[in-house]
Structures are given as C-alpha cells and as structure tokens.
Write an enzyme that holds these catalytic residues in place. Structure first.
Site, PDB file in Angstrom:
ATOM      1  N   SER A 143      33.856  45.152 -47.446  1.00  0.00           N
ATOM      2  CA  SER A 143      35.121  45.677 -47.917  1.00  0.00           C
ATOM      3  C   SER A 143      35.793  44.773 -48.952  1.00  0.00           C
ATOM      4  O   SER A 143      36.823  45.134 -49.514  1.00  0.00           O
ATOM      5  CB  SER A 143      36.067  45.877 -46.730  1.00  0.00           C
ATOM      6  OG  SER A 143      36.293  44.653 -46.039  1.00  0.00           O
ATOM      7  N   ILE A 146      34.078  41.112 -41.055  1.00  0.00           N
ATOM      8  CA  ILE A 146      33.918  41.425 -39.637  1.00  0.00           C
ATOM      9  C   ILE A 146      32.521  41.980 -39.360  1.00  0.00           C
ATOM     10  O   ILE A 146      32.069  42.003 -38.233  1.00  0.00           O
ATOM     11  CB  ILE A 146      35.000  42.420 -39.153  1.00  0.00           C
ATOM     12  CG1 ILE A 146      35.065  42.467 -37.618  1.00  0.00           C
ATOM     13  CG2 ILE A 146      34.759  43.826 -39.728  1.00  0.00           C
ATOM     14  CD1 ILE A 146      36.216  43.283 -37.069  1.00  0.00           C
ATOM     15  N   GLY A 147      31.842  42.434 -40.427  1.00  0.00           N
ATOM     16  CA  GLY A 147      30.492  42.928 -40.265  1.00  0.00           C
ATOM     17  C   GLY A 147      29.629  42.673 -41.488  1.00  0.00           C
ATOM     18  O   GLY A 147      28.520  43.187 -41.581  1.00  0.00           O
ATOM     19  N   GLY A 148      30.178  41.893 -42.436  1.00  0.00           N
ATOM     20  CA  GLY A 148      29.448  41.592 -43.660  1.00  0.00           C
ATOM     21  C   GLY A 148      30.293  41.737 -44.908  1.00  0.00           C
ATOM     22  O   GLY A 148      29.781  41.760 -46.025  1.00  0.00           O
ATOM     23  N   SER A 149      31.608  41.805 -44.747  1.00  0.00           N
ATOM     24  CA  SER A 149      32.492  42.168 -45.861  1.00  0.00           C
ATOM     25  C   SER A 149      32.717  41.069 -46.887  1.00  0.00           C
ATOM     26  O   SER A 149      33.247  41.339 -47.961  1.00  0.00           O
ATOM     27  CB  SER A 149      33.836  42.652 -45.320  1.00  0.00           C
ATOM     28  OG  SER A 149      33.698  43.912 -44.716  1.00  0.00           O
ATOM     29  N   LYS A 207      42.115  39.062 -51.358  1.00  0.00           N
ATOM     30  CA  LYS A 207      41.842  40.415 -50.884  1.00  0.00           C
ATOM     31  C   LYS A 207      43.142  41.065 -50.420  1.00  0.00           C
ATOM     32  O   LYS A 207      44.036  40.390 -49.907  1.00  0.00           O
ATOM     33  CB  LYS A 207      40.839  40.337 -49.729  1.00  0.00           C
ATOM     34  CG  LYS A 207      40.334  41.676 -49.217  1.00  0.00           C
ATOM     35  CD  LYS A 207      39.273  41.456 -48.155  1.00  0.00           C
ATOM     36  CE  LYS A 207      38.695  42.768 -47.659  1.00  0.00           C
ATOM     37  NZ  LYS A 207      37.610  42.557 -46.664  1.00  0.00           N
TER      38      LYS A 207
END
EC number: 3.5.1.4
Length: 572
Positions: free
Chosen positions: A204, A225-228, A129
């Site tokens: 992301s 961090i929230g589902g990336s 990434k």
C-alpha cells in the site's frame, strides 16, 4: 451523483491549487512507458537542482550539515522533482510547499546562528505515507469519509523526525483501506510505476515507491503489515526495510484494522540506497521512541549487532537461498536474480546453502485469517459515513477480476476461532525458530544460517489488478522477522524468456506461471529480500550492505551474453 463524489471533487481541487502553477509541466504521452528520465529533461529543474536530487544520502547530509547547501535549496529541489513525479505517476496526496519551506528556513537560520545541526537528519526533506498525521493537515488514507478530518497533533514518528532535523514535505498515495498490494482510491486515483506505466508500483506504500523511484524524495516512510513497504520497494527498484514490531513508533498514526494487535503494521524506510535505510533507523531508534509510544521497544541502535558480532563479524557468512516457497515458483527474472546473488556472494567468499521453507502456506493462511477476522466490518463502518463503495478489484478491464485473498468479502470468525488461529501462529513461530537453529549442522560456520535471501514476490511489478499472491512477504509479518529489499537487475526479455511447461504445485502456481510474458514485464526492476531474526534490524541492514557490495563487485562469467542467450533458447 452520490454525495461523496462532491467531496472528492472539492478535495481534488484543493490539491490542484496547492501545486505552484510555475511547477506544472507537459508530461509525455501515455505511450511513453518509462518516465524515469523525464524529470531531468523537462526543463523545470536547473543544473544544481538536478545535482542535489541525484546526490547520495551521506553526501547530502554532509552538505546540509556544513551549510554548503541550504535546507531551503535542497527542499525546493526535491519538491519541484516531487511535483514533476506527481504529474507523471500520480503519487502525492497532501502538498504543503509553504509550510515545508518555512520549516527548512528555520533550520537554516538555526545552523547559521549556532553553527550546530538540529539533529542527524538536519535539513533533509522526507516524504510520508498518507497515514502519518501532521497537525493541521487532513489524513484521509484513501477514505472519502475522512475528508475534512484535520489532525490536532502530529504522529509520534513525525515529532521524532522533526526533532532529528528533518523536513516533512509531501504525503504519498495509498489504496483505500491500505489492505491492497496496489495503489488506488476514489480521492486521488491510481498511482503507476515510473519504470513502466502500464505496471503497478505496488501497495500500500505505492505512492512512496513511485516518488522515490523518480528521485522526488531522498527518503520516505512506508508501512507494512503484509508487504506494503517491501512490495513497492521491490517493484520500483528501491531499498526498503520492514522492521520488527515496535522498533519504529506507530502511535498517533491512522490505520486500518485498529485493535487487531496480533500481527501489527510497522513503519519503515524506503530510499535509493541501503545507507539511507541505516540513517533513518539509527536516527529514529536513538531518539528513544519508547518515551513517546508505550508500544515502542526499548532498544537503542546496537553497534555490535550492526558489526555482526554474533555472525562471525561478517567475515564468512552463510546465507540460505529460498528458490521458491513450496507453493508458487517465481518468474524467470526472479530466478535469475537469485542466481546472480548466489554467485556474487560466493565470489565474495561467503557460503550459500539452499533454504528449505516450512509451513509457508499455513503461516500465510493464519496471517490472512487474523487480518480478515473483522476487516469487512471495519471497512464497512468507515465507508458508511459517506456511502462510498468499498473497492473490490484493482483490475482495469478483466471481466473476471482477481481479488486477492487478503480482501474479505463478508463475515469473519468468532473470538474463540481467532484465539485458535493466534495460538496456531504462536506454535508455528516456535517451529520456525527451531528449524532455523537446526541449520547450524549444514552451514560449516558453527552458526545457523545468518540470513535468508528470497523473492519479495513471485513476479516483478505487474499489470494493474493481476497480482494475487502475497505470501512471499506476508509470511515474515506472521513470524515478525525484519526483512530488507535490495535491487539486483531489471527484466530482460532475452535473458528472461518464458520457461517451458512444468509440473505445478497447484492452480495458483499455474496461473502465476501463465501470466508471465517477457515483453509485458520489460524494464521492470528485479529486487530480492533479505530476512533476519526478530529485532535484528542492525544485522539485517549490515548483511544487506554486504550483499549489495558483492553484487556490485561480482565478476561476470566469460561471454555472459552468449551463455545467457543460449540458456534462454533452451528454456523455449
């Protein structure tokens, strides 16, 4: 034209020049939605390259270690397929063919001279990434303001992957700021989903998801961090793992919200097999990352944990199924995947009980409040260097775009208010721990529920800009529970007909219910999430393997097409 657009134009030209001209193909028209079969029919890949890129991770590593396949050949095959993937779904950022092939040649030479591999990932191409700095390369992370900033050294994880024998060979697209469940920025543009190019691959880590779905990489690294990691893995039909904080080193990578260390972003693997997840985790944690990153947890790969010693050795597990989170009811394909998984596990001799979620709305709100405390200022300061606009929506055409609540428009909260939010999160983590422990009274195993199986989102991959709900993943970031994604099925417009009207939890639940149209979501992968307890990555991987094997071995019900169609008619 604003000056930042010139920076973008120059960067785009440099990216285009980095692609070997004889690897360019003629992509299918935009009307061709599913492009997953195109790489093998476009004529660029030879028969052996198709074989290499279709080979499972364990066999690939065996052939590399034996010298039957060279790293140069394997890297070339995946590189060509990655470039094809990029021309189909726009998934890459940094392309450095000569550098990667030189690294592969060094590994081949070492194996030939010594008869030994460099490490457990010897010769394996790995995609990264666009956060993971590599010395001498730009890492823009979707910010025009970071064009021209070349890394002086590698991120710690990159160094560890090199020590393990890997060949980093491409970097992948992300959204500006990272804090989106989709993938678009002003430099590299929008990434689409190879299963249906009208849908998003998520974010992301959307570039990783799209690339691996097209088998342009055998193994990639995303962040979450929230589902990336989990969103793109689920939307692209992959396996992925969100580890607990500190299990995989983050030091030396770029990021948004740096300094916010209450809920940390984590790196984790994305791949086409659960075996690939295990290979990555075992290799990295056994490289002792805590000696290179002060925030890395001092915990080697635990074979007892992988063998589920604390979970009855995996003989008769009890899974909790969370049908919904008490806030938003998932679309019909997600419900069908949950039913399929429950039936498969029961056929395999395991027990399944309903999981009763508690305070998921509160945990989601707390998590977003922590993110948003300084996010608007963070984004503004970075973009002010060039004046590039801060992206406010991923929608393509709506006059009233949906902006997810994770995107702060302005302001934040005071330091004292932040402390109160963090204290509330701490107390809620204790409540959730107690809630999980209390399930021992209903499992029949003498243990609490071994793992939770739940949706990764209330929907599958969706049209660009139409996603608005992240709590199915974000809640586990707030609790710091490791979570793995595994594929189950794909959307079938007949089996997954739209359900009849029902009583809704609230307007958000109603809006998400009404966005579902079976034809719109046709062919989208349907994946679920398996959640364990903090720092229990080995057990989560093993239990995901067990679920995967149960699904593969599940005996179909008698006359399933007829029964499923009858159910679909009854829903109308």
């Amino acid at each position: 034209m604003p000056s930042w657009t010139q920076l973008v134009a120059e960067k785009q030209q440099r990216q285009l020049k980095s692609i070997p001209q004889d690897w360019l193909v003629s992509p299918p028209p935009d009307s061709t939605l599913d492009v997953t079969g195109f790489p093998e029919t476009c004529g660029l890949l030879g028969a052996r390259e198709i074989e290499i890129t279709n080979t499972s991770m364990d066999i690939l590593l065996e052939k590399l270690a034996s010298g039957e396949w060279t790293s140069v050949d394997v890297t070339t095959a995946f590189y060509k397929r990655a470039i094809i993937a990029h021309q189909l779904v726009n998934c890459l950022t940094e392309i450095f063919v000569d550098r990667a092939l030189a690294r592969a040649a060094e590994l081949d030479d070492y194996l030939k001279r010594t008869g030994k591999v460099v490490g457990p990932l010897h010769g394996l191409p790995i995609s990264l990434k666009d956060q993971l700095c590599m010395k001498g390369l730009e890492t823009t992370m979707g910010y025009v303001s970071w064009i021209g900033q070349y890394a002086e050294k590698n991120a710690v994880l990159v160094d560890i992957l090199l020590e393990c024998g890997a060949v980093p060979f491409v970097r992948t697209n992300i959204p500006q700021t990272l804090m989106w469940g989709e993938t678009f920025n002003y430099i590299f543009g929008r990434t689409t989903n190879p299963h249906n190019r009208t849908l998003t691959p998520g974010g992301s880590s959307g570039g990783e998801g799209a690339l691996i779905a097209l088998k342009g990489s055998p193994l990639g690294v995303g962040s979450d961090i929230g589902g990336s990691i989990r969103g793109p893995s689920a939307f692209c039909g992959l396996y992925g793992l969100r580890p607990s904080y500190g299990r995989i080193p983050y030091c030396g990578a770029v990021n948004s919200l740096e300094g916010q260390d209450s809920i940390l972003s984590v790196f984790g693997p994305m791949t086409n097999s659960i075996g690939g997840v295990k290979v990555f985790m075992k290799a990295v944690v056994n490289a002792k990352p805590w000696l290179k990153d002060p925030l890395a947890v001092r915990k080697k790969w635990d074979e007892d944990e992988y063998n589920l010693v604390d979970h009855g050795s995996g003989k008769s597990l009890c899974f909790g199924i969370m049908w919904d989170d008490g806030l938003v009811v998932p679309h019909p394909p997600i419900r069908r995947a949950l039913e399929m998984t429950k039936a498969a596990l029961e056929q395999a001799g395991h027990k399944v009980v309903d999981w009763k979620p508690i305070k998921h709305g509160l945990i989601g709100d707390v998590t977003r409040n922590i993110f948003n405390a300084g996010a608007a200022e963070d984004f503004m300061i970075v973009t002010s260097a060039t004046g590039e606009p801060i992206i406010s929506t991923m929608d393509l055409d709506s006059p009233d775009p949906i902006v997810p609540p994770i995107r702060p428009r302005s302001g934040g909260i005071t330091a004292y208010q932040l402390w109160q939010v963090q204290k509330l999160r701490r107390d809620t983590r204790k409540e959730y721990l107690d809630h999980w422990e209390a399930t021992a009274s209903e499992t029949g195993t003498g243990r609490p529920v071994d793992a939770i199986i739940c949706p990764a989102a209330p929907y599958t991959a969706y049209p660009h800009g139409k996603g608005m709900y992240s709590t199915y993943t974000t809640v586990w970031n707030g609790l710091d529970y490791p979570a793995a994604i595994f594929p189950v099925t794909t959307v079938d417009p007949v089996l997954d007909a739209k359900g009849s009207p029902r009583e809704f939890y609230d307007d958000v639940d109603k809006t998400i219910h009404e966005m579902y149209d079976p034809e719109t979501f046709k062919n989208a992968p349907v994946c679920l999430q398996l959640v364990g307890r903090t720092l229990e990555e080995e057990a989560v991987i093993k239990m995901t393997e067990i679920v995967d094997e149960a699904l593969a071995a599940a005996k179909p019900e008698p006359y399933p097409p007829l029964l499923q169609r009858l159910r679909a008619v009854l829903r109308l």
